[in-house]
Design an enzyme around this catalytic site. Structure first.
Site, PDB file in Angstrom:
ATOM      1  N   HIS A  76      51.861  53.067  60.271  1.00 54.70           N
ATOM      2  CA  HIS A  76      51.740  52.155  59.069  1.00 54.70           C
ATOM      3  C   HIS A  76      51.153  53.074  57.741  1.00 54.70           C
ATOM      4  O   HIS A  76      50.128  53.567  58.135  1.00 54.70           O
ATOM      5  CB  HIS A  76      51.034  50.925  59.350  1.00 54.70           C
ATOM      6  CG  HIS A  76      50.793  50.101  58.262  1.00 54.70           C
ATOM      7  ND1 HIS A  76      49.418  49.738  57.600  1.00 54.70           N
ATOM      8  CD2 HIS A  76      51.599  49.488  57.397  1.00 54.70           C
ATOM      9  CE1 HIS A  76      49.813  49.031  56.450  1.00 54.70           C
ATOM     10  NE2 HIS A  76      50.841  48.795  56.399  1.00 54.70           N
ATOM     11  N   SER A  77      51.537  53.152  56.756  1.00 51.40           N
ATOM     12  CA  SER A  77      51.169  53.672  55.595  1.00 51.40           C
ATOM     13  C   SER A  77      50.538  55.224  55.566  1.00 51.40           C
ATOM     14  O   SER A  77      51.382  55.879  56.125  1.00 51.40           O
ATOM     15  CB  SER A  77      50.091  52.867  55.121  1.00 51.40           C
ATOM     16  OG  SER A  77      49.842  52.953  53.781  1.00 51.40           O
ATOM     17  N   TYR A  78      49.342  55.393  55.548  1.00 52.61           N
ATOM     18  CA  TYR A  78      48.664  56.643  55.755  1.00 52.61           C
ATOM     19  C   TYR A  78      49.175  57.421  57.007  1.00 52.61           C
ATOM     20  O   TYR A  78      49.284  58.293  57.388  1.00 52.61           O
ATOM     21  CB  TYR A  78      47.370  56.753  55.802  1.00 52.61           C
ATOM     22  CG  TYR A  78      46.388  57.765  56.295  1.00 52.61           C
ATOM     23  CD1 TYR A  78      46.418  59.038  55.960  1.00 52.61           C
ATOM     24  CD2 TYR A  78      45.936  57.310  57.417  1.00 52.61           C
ATOM     25  CE1 TYR A  78      45.816  60.013  56.474  1.00 52.61           C
ATOM     26  CE2 TYR A  78      45.065  58.387  58.237  1.00 52.61           C
ATOM     27  CZ  TYR A  78      45.216  59.740  57.772  1.00 52.61           C
ATOM     28  OH  TYR A  78      44.209  60.633  58.330  1.00 52.61           O
ATOM     29  N   GLY A  80      51.627  57.265  58.531  1.00 57.80           N
ATOM     30  CA  GLY A  80      52.984  58.139  58.690  1.00 57.80           C
ATOM     31  C   GLY A  80      52.781  59.691  58.909  1.00 57.80           C
ATOM     32  O   GLY A  80      53.590  60.209  59.384  1.00 57.80           O
ATOM     33  N   HIS A 209      52.936  44.832  51.957  1.00 58.28           N
ATOM     34  CA  HIS A 209      52.486  46.092  52.820  1.00 58.28           C
ATOM     35  C   HIS A 209      52.092  46.041  54.306  1.00 58.28           C
ATOM     36  O   HIS A 209      52.483  46.745  55.068  1.00 58.28           O
ATOM     37  CB  HIS A 209      51.737  46.942  51.900  1.00 58.28           C
ATOM     38  CG  HIS A 209      51.431  48.223  52.167  1.00 58.28           C
ATOM     39  ND1 HIS A 209      52.266  49.341  52.544  1.00 58.28           N
ATOM     40  CD2 HIS A 209      50.034  49.038  52.791  1.00 58.28           C
ATOM     41  CE1 HIS A 209      51.653  50.462  52.740  1.00 58.28           C
ATOM     42  NE2 HIS A 209      50.331  50.183  53.021  1.00 58.28           N
TER      43      HIS A 209
END
Length: 230
Positions: A76-78, A80, A209
């Site tokens: 998720h988010s960072y 990745g 998000h």
């Protein structure tokens, strides 16, 4: 049975996956939701020296010591950046990757290289002693009061080096099947563009998000659909 490893984004911890993880387990799958060094219940380990490489090593350690194979890595988010670098270093253990509103860079790129100017400016302004404080829950699409209280009570500062340290990739990760789940496709971050640029199959889940907080069932359904298809 599929082995899922759910990796949280910046300021979060493994706790944020609780409801999604429980749904996957009830469907008969093995699920791990590690907390990266310096965050969540591991916040007592926080320090300026913690970077992207620290978190990649966290994930590699989990794969190695739990002897996990045929893993679905979900970032998720960072995270990745974390899951892609870990997969690049241990591709033989990974069956596929799911990127949930996630950052993805080429070899030598850091998150701050990929981020739009307003986000880089906010990071520079907000960072204190090498740590980036969490932003309000509304910025990640969490607005229901009970969820806001639950989330904001658990968010912890993010080591700034995790955003500035470049990823290291050999290219092995590009041979692993990947799906992008786009939770804020019309938002200001370039997640949809990154997915298109990398040629990934994409699924829109326009819920905000932090999908694992606001729409755990919908996110779990996407992950379960891929498991059945595989």
């Amino acid at each position: 049975m599929t082995a899922y490893v759910l990796v949280h984004g910046a300021w979060h911890g493994g706790w944020c996956w609780r409801r999604t993880a429980n749904l996957l387990r009830r469907a008969g799958h093995e699920v791990y939701a590690p907390t990266l060094t310096g965050l969540g219940e591991r916040a007592h380990l926080v320090g300026r020296e913690i970077g992207l490489r620290t978190h990649v090593d966290d994930l590699l350690g989990l794969l190695r010591y739990e002897d996990l194979r045929d893993v679905v890595l979900v970032g998720h988010s960072y995270a990745g950046l974390v899951v892609r670098e870990a997969a690049d270093r241990m591709p033989e253990r990974i069956s596929r990757i799911t990127m949930v509103d996630a950052w993805a860079g080429r070899d030598g790129q850091a998150l701050e290289d990929l981020a739009p100017p307003f986000f880089r400016a906010w990071i520079e302004e907000a960072t204190v002693d090498g740590l980036i404080p969490p932003a309000p829950a509304g910025t990640v699409g969490v607005t229901e009061p009970e969820q806001v209280a639950w989330l904001e009570a658990r968010l912890t500062p993010q080591p700034g080096r995790t955003f500035s340290e470049p990823t290291r990739l050999t290219g092995a990760v590009e041979d692993i099947a990947c799906r992008a789940v786009l939770c804020s496709p019309d938002g200001p971050m370039p997640f949809a563009d990154l997915a298109r640029r990398n040629g990934w199959e994409s699924t829109a889940l326009p819920v905000g998000h932090d999908a694992m907080v606001v729409a755990p069932r919908a996110l779990a359904d996407i992950l379960l659909h891929d498991a059945r298809r595989a």
